[in-house]
Enzyme design. Sequence first.
Site, PDB file in Angstrom:
ATOM      1  N   THR A 176       7.062   4.407  -6.135  1.00 59.16           N
ATOM      2  CA  THR A 176       7.603   5.550  -6.865  1.00 59.16           C
ATOM      3  C   THR A 176       6.632   6.721  -6.924  1.00 59.16           C
ATOM      4  OG1 THR A 176       8.902   4.041  -8.201  1.00 59.16           O
ATOM      5  CG2 THR A 176       8.590   6.244  -9.085  1.00 59.16           C
ATOM      6  N   TYR A 190       4.487  -8.247  -5.557  1.00 65.19           N
ATOM      7  CA  TYR A 190       5.650  -7.366  -5.433  1.00 65.19           C
ATOM      8  C   TYR A 190       6.524  -7.915  -4.316  1.00 65.19           C
ATOM      9  CZ  TYR A 190       8.202  -2.872  -5.227  1.00 65.19           C
ATOM     10  OH  TYR A 190       9.173  -1.885  -5.253  1.00 65.19           O
ATOM     11  N   LYS A 249       6.964  -8.987  -9.428  1.00 63.24           N
ATOM     12  CA  LYS A 249       7.991  -7.958  -9.548  1.00 63.24           C
ATOM     13  C   LYS A 249       9.094  -8.374  -8.586  1.00 63.24           C
ATOM     14  CE  LYS A 249       9.079  -3.061  -8.991  1.00 63.24           C
ATOM     15  NZ  LYS A 249       8.595  -1.701  -8.635  1.00 63.24           N
TER      16      LYS A 249
END
Length: 320
Positions: free
Chosen positions: A64, A154, A182
Amino acid sequence: MTTTSTMTGSMTGTASGKVPASGVYVPLITPFDHAGEVALDALEALAHELLDAGVTGLVALGTTAEVATLSAAEKDAVVAVLARVCGERGAPLIVGAGNNDTAASRDALAALGKVPGIAAALTLVPYFTRPSEAGVVAHFTELAANSPVPLVIYHIPYRTGQELGADTLRTLGALRGVVGVKYATGGISAATVELFAELPDDFAVFAGDDTFFSPLLAMGAHGGILVSAHLATGRFVELADAWAAGDVVRARDLGHRLGALSAAAFAEPNPTVTKGVLHAQGRIPTASVRLPLLPAAPASVDEALRLLEPLAGPGLTAAS
């Protein structure tokens, strides 16, 4: 949820770590000014807004943040600002580090040991190379054995091209120094059910696909690492609290509405719509992104703003 993280890690040597605090973590965007430079003042203000709205912690240098387009100096500046804010506020900071090269990832993690206050590293499953699941386990075994901070894996197969089964995730979760995942698999599958049926001790699952935050909380997720929690932040915190309290009626209602907002936030490549909304709210100086991303279309930003409006309520901050 404003619980302080219980993750620990020494500044040198390997880290064992404990399960991260439950709740909402926000992977911060990188605001740019009109000259295209990182707007550090806006980043700091945004970090404070999110913490004021009740998030558990922040994530720096995730996808992000447009991390692939940031220079080394810009990355260092972003981490320095967010480490200072989180230190002042007593909030955990997770920092993205590592790539599909095990040796380079080990070096990147070692560098985090020089920055005080980093609670954990968000470390991507090797992408593009597409190693076997045994290779993924070997990669993280090497990293966990040498990292000065705990690791949150992740797992995002639609970006990495690498699917991991529940058995592999459990094996990773049992590694000393690995404290969570995640989980961003693009949906809920039989493998998801299998994983939640038998989680390793001291291993947290955080929703990484914003639209599936509520159902994963219902299954027992510890929280989420959510881009769309830049928007309606207090409502995402409220949703996590509702599921934790067993308030199913409230959780379902909020989950449906926040799921629709999250879908709108991802109508165009992340984080373009979110940046457009933040700029429209006057919270960042521009909606600029760096190539190869392009700014979101006005219609996409308007739709997100339309869905956001009814989520506001008395006593909620601008971040809410």
